[in-house]
Design an enzyme around this catalytic site. Structure first.
Site, PDB file in Angstrom:
ATOM      1  CB  CYS A 243      83.934  22.221 137.557  1.00 18.42           C
ATOM      2  SG  CYS A 243      82.150  21.944 137.583  1.00 18.42           S
TER       3      CYS A 243
ATOM      4  NE  ARG B 243      78.273  24.050 138.791  1.00 19.20           N
ATOM      5  CZ  ARG B 243      79.150  23.587 139.669  1.00 19.20           C
ATOM      6  NH1 ARG B 243      80.281  24.243 139.917  1.00 19.20           N
ATOM      7  NH2 ARG B 243      78.918  22.469 140.324  1.00 19.20           N
TER       8      ARG B 243
ATOM      9  CB  CYS C  45      83.992  17.728 132.737  1.00 18.01           C
ATOM     10  SG  CYS C  45      85.055  19.172 132.575  1.00 18.01           S
TER      11      CYS C  45
ATOM     12  CG  HIS D 278      78.909  16.820 135.696  1.00 16.12           C
ATOM     13  ND1 HIS D 278      77.933  17.051 136.648  1.00 16.12           N
ATOM     14  CD2 HIS D 278      79.953  17.626 136.026  1.00 16.12           C
ATOM     15  CE1 HIS D 278      78.352  17.969 137.498  1.00 16.12           C
ATOM     16  NE2 HIS D 278      79.573  18.324 137.161  1.00 16.12           N
TER      17      HIS D 278
END
Length: 273
Positions: A234, A230, A187, A191
Site C-alpha cells: 500500500c 500488505r 489507508c 479502505h
C-alpha cells in the site's frame, strides 16, 4: 502520607486504563457503524470475507475457488510441518498455536512495545535454529497462516487496557488516517471512505475484517504474505517512503488495525485477488 500518594497513583492508573478501554470500545463501535451505514445489507459477520462481502460477482468467484483446492492450501500445510520441524512449539508463546493467534498483537508492559505474532515467530525461530527468519513472505507467512488456522472460528480480541497500550494504539491510528506519499493518501482513504468503490479494475476492500484472514494469499503475489507485507504494498501504491516490517511503527499500525476487527471471527478463507 505515603499511603495517600500510593492510593492517588493507583487511582490514576485505574482511570487511565478505564479511559483506554473506553476509547477503544467507542472508536470500534463508530468504525463498525460507519460500514453498516455504507452497506446496510451486509451482515457484520460477512466482513471476514473482505471485498467478497460487497460484490456478488467477486463473491461467486471466491466461493468457486474455496470449493475446489484453494491455492494456499499446500503452503499452509507446509507451514504446519515447519512449525514442528523447527521446534517452534517449544517456545512458551507458541505452545498453544490457537491461543497465540488470539493473543497477538498485544502490548507488552515490560518492554512498552507491541508484540505481533510474526515478531514472536522470528524470535522463536532464532532461538531454536540460530538463524534469522524473514518478516513478510515465504516461511514466516506459511507458519503464521497455519497458526491462524488453528484459531479459525475464534474471535479477534485485541486489548487496549493501559496508558502505554493507548499510546501505541493512538500512533497506529494516526498512521492509518494520516496522509502520505506523492498521492497524499491514507489507508483510510481507500479502505474506509471509499470502500466498495473501484480503483481501476479492483474493488477497494473494507478495513473492517482485514485482520481476520491474515496472512493472506493474493493472486497478484501468487503466494502468501503477512499483513505487514500488505502495508508495504500500500505504501508503494501511495508512492510513500517504505517502512520496514516489524518496526515499532508498523507494529502499532497493526495493533490499531487488528483492534478494529475485534469481535469478528478468524477465518481460514484467506484468498484475495
Amino acid at each position: 502520607m505515603k499511603k495517600l500518594i500510593t492510593a492517588v497513583v493507583s487511582l490514576g492508573l485505574m482511570v487511565g486504563a478505564s479511559s483506554a478501554i473506553a476509547d477503544l470500545n467507542t472508536e470500534h463501535k463508530a468504525f463498525v457503524s460507519h460500514f453498516k451505514s455504507m452497506f446496510p445489507n451486509v451482515e457484520l459477520a460477512d466482513y471476514t470475507n473482505g471485498v467478497y462481502a460487497l460484490d456478488e460477482g467477486s463473491r461467486d468467484q471466491f466461493e468457486e475457488i474455496l470449493d475446489g483446492i484453494p491455492p494456499y492450501e499446500e503452503a499452509v500445510e507446509k507451514g504446519g510441518e515447519e512449525f514442528v520441524k523447527f521446534g517452534l512449539g517449544k517456545c512458551d508463546a507458541l505452545k498453544d498455536p490457537a491461543a497465540a493467534r488470539i493473543k497477538h498483537p498485544y502490548f507488552d508492559e515490560a518492554t512498552q512495545k507491541v508484540v505481533t505474532l510474526e515478531g514472536v515467530l522470528k524470535a522463536c525461530y532464532k532461538e531454536q535454529t540460530g538463524k534469522k527468519l524473514g518478516s513478510k513472505k515465504g516461511k514466516i507467512a506459511r507458519i503464521s497462516a497455519w497458526i491462524s488456522d488453528q484459531a479459525a472460528g475464534e474471535k479477534v480480541n485485541v486489548k487496549v487496557e493501559t496508558a502505554g497500550a493507548q499510546a501505541a494504539y493512538n500512533e497506529g491510528k494516526a498512521f492509518f488516517y494520516g496522509k502520505r506519499g506523492q498521492f497524499n493518501m491514507s489507508c483510510a482513504d481507500c479502505h474506509v471512505y471509499n470502500a466498495g468503490k473501484k480503483a481501476r479494475a479492483d474493488i477497494l476492500s473494507p478495513a473492517l475484517g482485514h485482520a481476520t484472514h491474515v496472512p493472506m494469499y493474493r493472486a497478484k503475489w501468487a503466494g502468501l504474505g503477512t499483513l505487514q507485507r500488505r502495508y508495504g504494498g500500500c505504501l508503494k501504491n501511495m508512492r510513500a517512503k517504505p517502512i520496514n516490517a516489524q518496526t515499532d511503527l508498523m507494529n502499532n499500525l497493526e495493533f490499531f488495525h487488528q483492534a478494529m476487527s475485534n469481535g469478528l471471527e478468524i477465518t481460514d478463507a484467506r484468498y484475495r485477488k
